[in-house]
Design an enzyme around this catalytic site. Structure first.
Site, PDB file in Angstrom:
ATOM      1  N   ASN A  13      34.841 -12.802   9.008  1.00 28.15           N
ATOM      2  CA  ASN A  13      34.194 -13.940   8.327  1.00 28.15           C
ATOM      3  C   ASN A  13      35.003 -14.407   7.118  1.00 28.15           C
ATOM      4  OD1 ASN A  13      31.412 -14.865   9.424  1.00 28.15           O
ATOM      5  ND2 ASN A  13      31.455 -12.637   9.717  1.00 28.15           N
ATOM      6  N   MET A  89      28.121  -4.033   3.206  1.00 32.88           N
ATOM      7  CA  MET A  89      26.989  -3.235   3.681  1.00 32.88           C
ATOM      8  C   MET A  89      26.366  -2.397   2.557  1.00 32.88           C
ATOM      9  SD  MET A  89      27.024  -4.536   6.545  1.00 32.88           S
ATOM     10  CE  MET A  89      26.075  -3.743   7.818  1.00 32.88           C
ATOM     11  N   HIS A 108      23.888 -12.738   8.112  1.00 33.41           N
ATOM     12  CA  HIS A 108      23.346 -11.583   8.843  1.00 33.41           C
ATOM     13  C   HIS A 108      23.265 -11.934  10.328  1.00 33.41           C
ATOM     14  CE1 HIS A 108      21.162  -7.856   9.343  1.00 33.41           C
ATOM     15  NE2 HIS A 108      20.340  -8.507  10.144  1.00 33.41           N
TER      16      HIS A 108
HETATM   17  C1  GAR Z   1      29.034  -9.823  10.389  1.00 30.85           C
HETATM   18  O1  GAR Z   1      28.572  -9.945  11.712  1.00 30.85           O
HETATM   19  C2  GAR Z   1      27.893 -10.003   9.402  1.00 30.85           C
HETATM   20  O2  GAR Z   1      26.923 -10.892   9.859  1.00 30.85           O
HETATM   21  C3  GAR Z   1      27.356  -8.600   9.300  1.00 30.85           C
HETATM   22  O3  GAR Z   1      28.504  -7.799   9.280  1.00 30.85           O
HETATM   23  C4  GAR Z   1      29.509  -8.401  10.097  1.00 30.85           C
HETATM   24  C5  GAR Z   1      30.835  -8.360   9.378  1.00 30.85           C
HETATM   25  O4  GAR Z   1      31.862  -8.749  10.240  1.00 30.85           O
HETATM   26  N1  GAR Z   1      26.549  -8.416   8.114  1.00 30.85           N
HETATM   27  C6  GAR Z   1      25.447  -7.654   8.070  1.00 30.85           C
HETATM   28  O5  GAR Z   1      25.055  -6.994   9.004  1.00 30.85           O
HETATM   29  C7  GAR Z   1      24.709  -7.693   6.740  1.00 30.85           C
HETATM   30  N2  GAR Z   1      23.464  -7.006   6.814  1.00 30.85           N
HETATM   31  P1  GAR Z   1      33.298  -9.126   9.660  1.00 30.85           P
HETATM   32  O6  GAR Z   1      33.740  -7.981   8.740  1.00 30.85           O
HETATM   33  O7  GAR Z   1      34.187  -9.228  10.870  1.00 30.85           O
HETATM   34  O8  GAR Z   1      33.170 -10.438   8.924  1.00 30.85           O
END
Ligand code: GAR
Length: 191
Positions: A13, A89, A108
């Protein structure tokens, strides 16, 4: 607008935000990446982009207020105005919430309030639901709570695996997050 991204994992992201900035669709500059996992892939991604990273281990500090005060000092030194959580997290504590109230946003991978917390994609997959999705919301003191800014549904089809569902969700995240952040910053600028 000067922003900081907080991440604990792969940073896909964060990468999508860098790309939107490069493409001129997100008018922001990422001043700092804050990461609580010294092995996280997001650190390398940030370095490749020439972006400063503050990596910390929570266990090196006596408590959450101590490491959050350190983070705030670094954000202030960079003139950061908004915080973007991108797979960070960890619950945001009262120090950061006090300093950046209403100016922290989170993404999320579920249609909140369904499936908060860790492994939202696995929870939805195992739960047998037919629709899940992505939520973007302002951060408050709860876990994945706070006013919802945007949601988009993702259908879980018969042939999907946990992995292909994750890919479908991340495709939505990477498109939606930069758009919603851009809109949010414009609205705030007009207040
Ligand atoms: C993402 O899917 C985000 O939505 C989730 O962690 C992932 C990070 O992916 N966030 C949560 O679960 C928050 N409670 P990334 O490191 O590839 O961006």
């Amino acid at each position: 607008m000067k922003i900081a991204c907080f991440a604990s994992g792969s940073g896909s992201n964060v990468e999508a935000l860098f790309e939107a900035i490069e493409a001129g669709t997100l008018h922001a500059s990422i001043e700092l990446i804050v990461c609580d996992q010294p092995d996280a892939a997001v650190i390398e991604r940030a370095k490749r982009r020439g972006c400063d990273v503050f990596v910390f281990r929570a266990k090196d500090y006596p408590d959450k207020p101590s490491f959050e005060r350190e983070i705030i000092a670094r954000l202030e030194a960079k003139g950061v105005e908004r915080i973007i959580l991108a797979g960070y997290m960890r619950l945001i504590g009262e120090e950061l919430l006090g300093r950046y109230a209403g100016r922290i946003v989170n993404i999320h991978p579920s249609l909140l309030p369904a499936f908060p917390g860790k492994d939202a994609i696995g929870q939805a997959f195992r739960g047998g639901v037919k629709i899940t999705g992505v939520t973007i919301h302002i951060v408050d003191e709860g876990m994945d709570t706070g006013p919802i800014m945007a949601q988009e549904a993702v259908r879980i089809t018969e042939e999907m695996t946990r992995e292909t569902l994750q890919q479908a969700i991340q495709r939505v995240e990477h498109r939606l997050y930069p758009q919603v952040i851009e809109e949010w910053m414009k609205e705030e600028a007009n207040v």
